[in-house]
Design a protein around this motif. Structure first.
Motif, PDB file in Angstrom:
ATOM      1  N   PHE A 178      65.533  83.753  54.242  1.00  0.00           N
ATOM      2  CA  PHE A 178      65.950  82.385  53.943  1.00  0.00           C
ATOM      3  C   PHE A 178      65.016  81.716  52.944  1.00  0.00           C
ATOM      4  CE2 PHE A 178      68.360  82.103  58.169  1.00  0.00           C
ATOM      5  CZ  PHE A 178      69.596  82.258  57.555  1.00  0.00           C
ATOM      6  N   LEU A 179      63.725  81.909  53.106  1.00  0.00           N
ATOM      7  CA  LEU A 179      62.780  81.294  52.168  1.00  0.00           C
ATOM      8  C   LEU A 179      62.910  81.907  50.777  1.00  0.00           C
ATOM      9  CD1 LEU A 179      59.685  80.894  54.495  1.00  0.00           C
ATOM     10  CD2 LEU A 179      61.211  79.091  53.640  1.00  0.00           C
ATOM     11  N   ASP A 180      63.095  83.221  50.715  1.00  0.00           N
ATOM     12  CA  ASP A 180      63.273  83.888  49.424  1.00  0.00           C
ATOM     13  C   ASP A 180      64.542  83.414  48.729  1.00  0.00           C
ATOM     14  OD1 ASP A 180      62.570  85.916  47.422  1.00  0.00           O
ATOM     15  OD2 ASP A 180      64.345  86.979  48.173  1.00  0.00           O
ATOM     16  N   ALA A 181      65.564  83.089  49.520  1.00  0.00           N
ATOM     17  CA  ALA A 181      66.832  82.615  48.964  1.00  0.00           C
ATOM     18  C   ALA A 181      66.807  81.114  48.698  1.00  0.00           C
ATOM     19  CB  ALA A 181      67.978  82.968  49.913  1.00  0.00           C
ATOM     20  N   GLY A 182      65.672  80.452  48.986  1.00  0.00           N
ATOM     21  CA  GLY A 182      65.572  79.014  48.748  1.00  0.00           C
ATOM     22  C   GLY A 182      66.253  78.174  49.810  1.00  0.00           C
ATOM     23  N   ARG A 183      66.510  78.740  50.956  1.00  0.00           N
ATOM     24  CA  ARG A 183      67.205  78.046  52.043  1.00  0.00           C
ATOM     25  C   ARG A 183      66.181  77.575  53.092  1.00  0.00           C
ATOM     26  NH1 ARG A 183      70.849  78.680  48.480  1.00  0.00           N
ATOM     27  NH2 ARG A 183      72.883  79.525  49.005  1.00  0.00           N
ATOM     28  N   VAL A 184      65.375  76.602  52.699  1.00  0.00           N
ATOM     29  CA  VAL A 184      64.308  76.117  53.568  1.00  0.00           C
ATOM     30  C   VAL A 184      64.878  75.514  54.851  1.00  0.00           C
ATOM     31  CG1 VAL A 184      62.365  74.512  53.746  1.00  0.00           C
ATOM     32  CG2 VAL A 184      62.783  75.741  51.607  1.00  0.00           C
ATOM     33  N   SER A 185      65.950  74.749  54.735  1.00  0.00           N
ATOM     34  CA  SER A 185      66.515  74.115  55.937  1.00  0.00           C
ATOM     35  C   SER A 185      67.029  75.169  56.924  1.00  0.00           C
ATOM     36  CB  SER A 185      67.620  73.131  55.574  1.00  0.00           C
ATOM     37  OG  SER A 185      68.680  73.782  54.925  1.00  0.00           O
ATOM     38  N   HIS A 186      67.589  76.266  56.437  1.00  0.00           N
ATOM     39  CA  HIS A 186      68.047  77.337  57.327  1.00  0.00           C
ATOM     40  C   HIS A 186      66.852  77.971  58.036  1.00  0.00           C
ATOM     41  CE1 HIS A 186      71.696  76.571  55.350  1.00  0.00           C
ATOM     42  NE2 HIS A 186      71.870  77.690  54.681  1.00  0.00           N
ATOM     43  N   ALA A 187      65.769  78.182  57.287  1.00  0.00           N
ATOM     44  CA  ALA A 187      64.561  78.751  57.886  1.00  0.00           C
ATOM     45  C   ALA A 187      64.009  77.815  58.953  1.00  0.00           C
ATOM     46  CB  ALA A 187      63.519  79.021  56.808  1.00  0.00           C
ATOM     47  N   ARG A 234      55.578  78.282  61.143  1.00  0.00           N
ATOM     48  CA  ARG A 234      55.692  77.087  61.996  1.00  0.00           C
ATOM     49  C   ARG A 234      54.857  75.944  61.433  1.00  0.00           C
ATOM     50  NH1 ARG A 234      58.134  77.462  66.904  1.00  0.00           N
ATOM     51  NH2 ARG A 234      56.942  75.702  67.674  1.00  0.00           N
ATOM     52  N   GLN A 235      53.653  76.261  60.955  1.00  0.00           N
ATOM     53  CA  GLN A 235      52.786  75.229  60.388  1.00  0.00           C
ATOM     54  C   GLN A 235      53.381  74.644  59.110  1.00  0.00           C
ATOM     55  OE1 GLN A 235      49.165  77.471  60.036  1.00  0.00           O
ATOM     56  NE2 GLN A 235      48.430  76.860  62.060  1.00  0.00           N
ATOM     57  N   VAL A 236      53.897  75.496  58.252  1.00  0.00           N
ATOM     58  CA  VAL A 236      54.505  75.028  56.999  1.00  0.00           C
ATOM     59  C   VAL A 236      55.681  74.099  57.304  1.00  0.00           C
ATOM     60  CG1 VAL A 236      55.901  75.778  55.020  1.00  0.00           C
ATOM     61  CG2 VAL A 236      53.751  76.922  55.531  1.00  0.00           C
ATOM     62  N   PHE A 237      56.511  74.461  58.268  1.00  0.00           N
ATOM     63  CA  PHE A 237      57.668  73.639  58.582  1.00  0.00           C
ATOM     64  C   PHE A 237      57.272  72.319  59.241  1.00  0.00           C
ATOM     65  CE2 PHE A 237      60.005  77.885  58.799  1.00  0.00           C
ATOM     66  CZ  PHE A 237      60.250  77.852  57.439  1.00  0.00           C
ATOM     67  N   THR A 238      56.196  72.331  60.002  1.00  0.00           N
ATOM     68  CA  THR A 238      55.687  71.082  60.577  1.00  0.00           C
ATOM     69  C   THR A 238      55.216  70.157  59.454  1.00  0.00           C
ATOM     70  OG1 THR A 238      55.028  72.187  62.621  1.00  0.00           O
ATOM     71  CG2 THR A 238      53.954  70.084  62.118  1.00  0.00           C
ATOM     72  N   ILE A 239      54.510  70.712  58.499  1.00  0.00           N
ATOM     73  CA  ILE A 239      54.043  69.921  57.352  1.00  0.00           C
ATOM     74  C   ILE A 239      55.234  69.432  56.539  1.00  0.00           C
ATOM     75  CG2 ILE A 239      52.784  70.063  55.154  1.00  0.00           C
ATOM     76  CD1 ILE A 239      50.897  72.085  56.652  1.00  0.00           C
ATOM     77  N   TRP A 240      56.196  70.314  56.302  1.00  0.00           N
ATOM     78  CA  TRP A 240      57.404  69.958  55.543  1.00  0.00           C
ATOM     79  C   TRP A 240      58.128  68.787  56.216  1.00  0.00           C
ATOM     80  CZ3 TRP A 240      59.330  72.892  51.260  1.00  0.00           C
ATOM     81  CH2 TRP A 240      60.579  72.466  50.767  1.00  0.00           C
ATOM     82  N   ASP A 241      58.275  68.877  57.533  1.00  0.00           N
ATOM     83  CA  ASP A 241      58.942  67.821  58.283  1.00  0.00           C
ATOM     84  C   ASP A 241      58.146  66.515  58.212  1.00  0.00           C
ATOM     85  OD1 ASP A 241      61.082  66.942  60.050  1.00  0.00           O
ATOM     86  OD2 ASP A 241      59.542  66.876  61.623  1.00  0.00           O
ATOM     87  N   SER A 242      56.836  66.617  58.284  1.00  0.00           N
ATOM     88  CA  SER A 242      55.996  65.414  58.179  1.00  0.00           C
ATOM     89  C   SER A 242      56.149  64.762  56.809  1.00  0.00           C
ATOM     90  CB  SER A 242      54.524  65.775  58.410  1.00  0.00           C
ATOM     91  OG  SER A 242      54.350  66.271  59.712  1.00  0.00           O
ATOM     92  N   LEU A 243      56.214  65.564  55.768  1.00  0.00           N
ATOM     93  CA  LEU A 243      56.413  65.010  54.422  1.00  0.00           C
ATOM     94  C   LEU A 243      57.771  64.329  54.309  1.00  0.00           C
ATOM     95  CD1 LEU A 243      54.873  67.818  52.189  1.00  0.00           C
ATOM     96  CD2 LEU A 243      53.935  65.535  52.629  1.00  0.00           C
ATOM     97  N   ASP A 244      58.784  64.920  54.915  1.00  0.00           N
ATOM     98  CA  ASP A 244      60.106  64.285  54.929  1.00  0.00           C
ATOM     99  C   ASP A 244      60.046  62.921  55.614  1.00  0.00           C
ATOM    100  OD1 ASP A 244      61.404  66.298  53.573  1.00  0.00           O
ATOM    101  OD2 ASP A 244      62.273  67.220  55.362  1.00  0.00           O
ATOM    102  N   ARG A 245      59.299  62.857  56.700  1.00  0.00           N
ATOM    103  CA  ARG A 245      59.164  61.580  57.414  1.00  0.00           C
ATOM    104  C   ARG A 245      58.428  60.544  56.569  1.00  0.00           C
ATOM    105  NH1 ARG A 245      56.921  61.628  62.990  1.00  0.00           N
ATOM    106  NH2 ARG A 245      57.859  59.568  62.994  1.00  0.00           N
ATOM    107  N   VAL A 246      57.396  60.967  55.835  1.00  0.00           N
ATOM    108  CA  VAL A 246      56.662  60.044  54.968  1.00  0.00           C
ATOM    109  C   VAL A 246      57.585  59.497  53.890  1.00  0.00           C
ATOM    110  CG1 VAL A 246      54.835  59.885  53.217  1.00  0.00           C
ATOM    111  CG2 VAL A 246      54.380  61.011  55.404  1.00  0.00           C
TER     112      VAL A 246
END
Length: 188
Positions: free
Chosen positions: A117-126, A154-166
Motif C-alpha cells: 500500500f505504501l509503495d502504491a501511494g495508498r497511505v490511507s489504506h495502509a 505504527r509510529q509513522v501512522f501515529t505521526i501522520w494522524d497527529s499532523l492531520d489533526r494539527v
C-alpha cells in the motif's frame, strides 16, 4: 465428513474453497469465525487453515492487482475507498487474527501488505490496515526485523494522524477568525 474425504490435502483444499468465497465486506468476522469453527469440528488444523487461506487470498489479490495499470497516485489525495481487490487484500489478514497462535503470520502478512500500500501511494489504506489489527501484534518481538518494521509503521501512522489533526485544528482556528493557537485546540 467432507473434510475427512479430502484426504491429506484437506487443509489446502479447504483454504482454496474459503478463498474462492472472496469473503469481503459482506462477510463479517463472526461468519469467518463460524467457517473456522466448522473446520475445527471436521478435524482440520484450524491454525493451518487460517494461515493457508490468508496466503491464498493475498496471492489472489496480488495476482489481480498486477493486472491493473493504476497511475501512481498523489499522496495528497487520500483514497478513501479501496477497490474491491485492494479491500480483499486488506481483509485477507483477518484470517490470521482470530487466535494469537497465528499472530506471527499476521505480522508477516501485515508488513507485506503495508509495504504494498505504501509503495502504491495508498497511505490511507495502509493506515486502515494497521487500525484493524489487534494491538497484541505490537508485542511480538521475533523476528526482530519484522517486529521493528511493524512498530515503525505504527509510529509513522501515529505521526501522520497527529499532523492531520494539527492541520484540521489550524483550519478550524482560521475559520473562527480568532487566530487561536491550534495546539490549544488539540489539547482541549
Amino acid at each position: 465428513m467432507y473434510a475427512g474425504a479430502l484426504g491429506d490435502n484437506a487443509v489446502e483444499r479447504s483454504a482454496m474453497f474459503f478463498t474462492s468465497l472472496e469473503l469481503t465486506a459482506d462477510i463479517n468476522l463472526n461468519e469467518r469465525r463460524l467457517v473456522l469453527t466448522c473446520a475445527r469440528e471436521h478435524g482440520l488444523n484450524v491454525h493451518r487453515v487460517e494461515v493457508v487461506t490468508a496466503e491464498r487470498t493475498i496471492d489472489r489479490a496480488f495476482d489481480l492487482l498486477r493486472q491493473m495499470k493504476d497511475p501512481f497516485p498523489s499522496v495528497v489525495v487520500l483514497h478513501a475507498t479501496p477497490s474491491d481487490i485492494k479491500f480483499l487484500l486488506l481483509r485477507s489478514i483477518e484470517w490470521t487474527i482470530f487466535e494469537d497462535g497465528t499472530y506471527d503470520t499476521a505480522l508477516e502478512q501485515a508488513t507485506v501488505i503495508l509495504r504494498y500500500f505504501l509503495d502504491a501511494g495508498r497511505v490511507s489504506h495502509a493506515m486502515n490496515s494497521v487500525e484493524m489489527l489487534p494491538h497484541a501484534l505490537a508485542s511480538i518481538d521475533q523476528p526482530e526485523e519484522r517486529a521493528t518494521e511493524y512498530l515503525h509503521y505504527r509510529q509513522v501512522f501515529t505521526i501522520w494522524d497527529s499532523l492531520d489533526r494539527v492541520v484540521e485544528c489550524q483550519s478550524l482556528a482560521g475559520l473562527e477568525g480568532g487566530g487561536s493557537d491550534p495546539f490549544k485546540i488539540i489539547l482541549s
